[in-house]
Design a protein around this motif. Structure first.
Motif, PDB file in Angstrom:
ATOM      1  N   THR A   2     -37.375 -53.755 -11.995  1.00 12.35           N
ATOM      2  CA  THR A   2     -36.951 -53.900 -13.387  1.00 12.35           C
ATOM      3  C   THR A   2     -36.565 -52.574 -14.029  1.00 12.35           C
ATOM      4  OG1 THR A   2     -39.228 -53.754 -14.158  1.00 12.35           O
ATOM      5  CG2 THR A   2     -38.360 -55.955 -13.722  1.00 12.35           C
ATOM      6  N   THR A   3     -36.825 -51.447 -13.364  1.00 11.85           N
ATOM      7  CA  THR A   3     -36.468 -50.150 -13.939  1.00 11.85           C
ATOM      8  C   THR A   3     -35.297 -49.485 -13.221  1.00 11.85           C
ATOM      9  OG1 THR A   3     -38.068 -48.984 -12.550  1.00 11.85           O
ATOM     10  CG2 THR A   3     -38.844 -49.751 -14.703  1.00 11.85           C
ATOM     11  N   VAL A   4     -34.698 -50.154 -12.269  1.00 10.98           N
ATOM     12  CA  VAL A   4     -33.555 -49.606 -11.553  1.00 10.98           C
ATOM     13  C   VAL A   4     -32.382 -49.507 -12.513  1.00 10.98           C
ATOM     14  CG1 VAL A   4     -31.909 -50.004  -9.684  1.00 10.98           C
ATOM     15  CG2 VAL A   4     -34.321 -50.514  -9.346  1.00 10.98           C
ATOM     16  N   SER A   5     -31.706 -48.358 -12.521  1.00  9.62           N
ATOM     17  CA  SER A   5     -30.618 -48.170 -13.481  1.00  9.62           C
ATOM     18  C   SER A   5     -29.228 -48.205 -12.836  1.00  9.62           C
ATOM     19  CB  SER A   5     -30.803 -46.833 -14.206  1.00  9.62           C
ATOM     20  OG  SER A   5     -30.776 -45.763 -13.283  1.00  9.62           O
ATOM     21  N   ARG A   6     -29.162 -48.462 -11.551  1.00 11.63           N
ATOM     22  CA  ARG A   6     -27.882 -48.559 -10.847  1.00 11.63           C
ATOM     23  C   ARG A   6     -27.655 -50.004 -10.429  1.00 11.63           C
ATOM     24  NH1 ARG A   6     -25.773 -43.863  -7.812  1.00 11.63           N
ATOM     25  NH2 ARG A   6     -24.875 -45.605  -6.724  1.00 11.63           N
ATOM     26  N   PRO A   7     -26.402 -50.359 -10.160  1.00 13.78           N
ATOM     27  CA  PRO A   7     -26.154 -51.719  -9.688  1.00 13.78           C
ATOM     28  C   PRO A   7     -26.900 -51.986  -8.373  1.00 13.78           C
ATOM     29  CG  PRO A   7     -24.080 -50.612 -10.206  1.00 13.78           C
ATOM     30  CD  PRO A   7     -25.164 -49.584 -10.268  1.00 13.78           C
ATOM     31  N   VAL A   8     -27.472 -53.148  -8.269  1.00 13.77           N
ATOM     32  CA  VAL A   8     -28.146 -53.569  -7.044  1.00 13.77           C
ATOM     33  C   VAL A   8     -27.444 -54.837  -6.571  1.00 13.77           C
ATOM     34  CG1 VAL A   8     -30.303 -54.374  -6.019  1.00 13.77           C
ATOM     35  CG2 VAL A   8     -30.349 -52.597  -7.785  1.00 13.77           C
ATOM     36  N   HIS A   9     -26.939 -54.785  -5.354  1.00 14.55           N
ATOM     37  CA  HIS A   9     -26.223 -55.922  -4.793  1.00 14.55           C
ATOM     38  C   HIS A   9     -27.175 -56.732  -3.918  1.00 14.55           C
ATOM     39  CE1 HIS A   9     -22.152 -54.574  -5.933  1.00 14.55           C
ATOM     40  NE2 HIS A   9     -22.737 -53.386  -5.918  1.00 14.55           N
ATOM     41  N   PHE A  10     -27.178 -58.019  -4.135  1.00 17.98           N
ATOM     42  CA  PHE A  10     -27.962 -58.936  -3.323  1.00 17.98           C
ATOM     43  C   PHE A  10     -26.993 -59.788  -2.521  1.00 17.98           C
ATOM     44  CE2 PHE A  10     -30.847 -57.783  -6.654  1.00 17.98           C
ATOM     45  CZ  PHE A  10     -32.102 -57.808  -6.068  1.00 17.98           C
ATOM     46  N   TRP A  11     -27.088 -59.689  -1.209  1.00 14.98           N
ATOM     47  CA  TRP A  11     -26.240 -60.461  -0.300  1.00 14.98           C
ATOM     48  C   TRP A  11     -27.110 -61.552   0.303  1.00 14.98           C
ATOM     49  CZ3 TRP A  11     -21.067 -59.065   0.494  1.00 14.98           C
ATOM     50  CH2 TRP A  11     -20.687 -57.881  -0.144  1.00 14.98           C
ATOM     51  N   GLN A  12     -26.714 -62.798   0.105  1.00 16.65           N
ATOM     52  CA  GLN A  12     -27.525 -63.925   0.537  1.00 16.65           C
ATOM     53  C   GLN A  12     -26.678 -64.917   1.308  1.00 16.65           C
ATOM     54  OE1 GLN A  12     -30.949 -64.639  -0.110  1.00 16.65           O
ATOM     55  NE2 GLN A  12     -30.614 -66.315   1.320  1.00 16.65           N
ATOM     56  N   GLY A  13     -27.120 -65.258   2.507  1.00 15.42           N
ATOM     57  CA  GLY A  13     -26.460 -66.305   3.276  1.00 15.42           C
ATOM     58  C   GLY A  13     -27.038 -67.655   2.903  1.00 15.42           C
ATOM     59  N   TRP A  36     -24.793 -60.597  -7.468  1.00 13.51           N
ATOM     60  CA  TRP A  36     -25.131 -61.613  -6.476  1.00 13.51           C
ATOM     61  C   TRP A  36     -23.928 -61.917  -5.596  1.00 13.51           C
ATOM     62  CZ3 TRP A  36     -29.558 -63.489  -4.875  1.00 13.51           C
ATOM     63  CH2 TRP A  36     -29.593 -64.683  -4.162  1.00 13.51           C
ATOM     64  N   HIS A  37     -24.132 -61.873  -4.287  1.00  9.66           N
ATOM     65  CA  HIS A  37     -23.080 -62.200  -3.319  1.00  9.66           C
ATOM     66  C   HIS A  37     -23.615 -63.324  -2.425  1.00  9.66           C
ATOM     67  CE1 HIS A  37     -20.955 -58.359  -4.129  1.00  9.66           C
ATOM     68  NE2 HIS A  37     -22.182 -57.885  -4.268  1.00  9.66           N
ATOM     69  N   LEU A  38     -23.182 -64.527  -2.667  1.00 13.66           N
ATOM     70  CA  LEU A  38     -23.607 -65.671  -1.868  1.00 13.66           C
ATOM     71  C   LEU A  38     -22.564 -65.907  -0.781  1.00 13.66           C
ATOM     72  CD1 LEU A  38     -25.777 -67.844  -1.573  1.00 13.66           C
ATOM     73  CD2 LEU A  38     -24.348 -69.318  -3.012  1.00 13.66           C
ATOM     74  N   ILE A  39     -23.001 -65.877   0.476  1.00 13.69           N
ATOM     75  CA  ILE A  39     -22.101 -66.012   1.609  1.00 13.69           C
ATOM     76  C   ILE A  39     -22.332 -67.376   2.261  1.00 13.69           C
ATOM     77  CG2 ILE A  39     -21.349 -65.012   3.789  1.00 13.69           C
ATOM     78  CD1 ILE A  39     -20.939 -63.202   1.287  1.00 13.69           C
ATOM     79  N   SER A  40     -21.335 -68.226   2.135  1.00 15.24           N
ATOM     80  CA  SER A  40     -21.424 -69.574   2.695  1.00 15.24           C
ATOM     81  C   SER A  40     -21.569 -69.513   4.210  1.00 15.24           C
ATOM     82  CB  SER A  40     -20.174 -70.367   2.319  1.00 15.24           C
ATOM     83  OG  SER A  40     -20.246 -71.669   2.848  1.00 15.24           O
ATOM     84  N   GLY A  41     -22.597 -70.190   4.712  1.00 13.55           N
ATOM     85  CA  GLY A  41     -22.837 -70.265   6.149  1.00 13.55           C
ATOM     86  C   GLY A  41     -23.549 -69.063   6.729  1.00 13.55           C
ATOM     87  N   GLY A  42     -23.782 -68.044   5.927  1.00  8.61           N
ATOM     88  CA  GLY A  42     -24.441 -66.836   6.435  1.00  8.61           C
ATOM     89  C   GLY A  42     -25.915 -67.066   6.681  1.00  8.61           C
TER      90      GLY A  42
END
Length: 67
Positions: A2-13, A36-42
């Protein structure tokens, strides 16, 4: 997270059986600026199949950091 000040990318299959989407989604929702990066079939090892996209994003984010 909750204190991170940079973009955090979440990649989820969508087929990840080890860390299901609701778990990562909850962490992302509590992370300021989460992308949020949702990857279909991943599956769980999404970084292997999406390495080009992930590394391109990393390079872009690092290039945007003021020096």
């Amino acid at each position: 997270m909750t204190t991170v000040s940079r973009p955090v990318h979440f990649w989820q299959g969508t087929d990840d059986k080890l860390v299901p989407e609701p778990i990562n989604r909850m962490v992302a929702e509590r992370t300021p600026g989460a992308i949020w990066h949702l990857i279909s079939g991943g599956g769980h090892f999404i970084a292997l199949s999406q390495q080009d996209a992930i590394l391109t994003q990393v390079a872009s984010d690092l290039a945007a950091v003021p020096t």
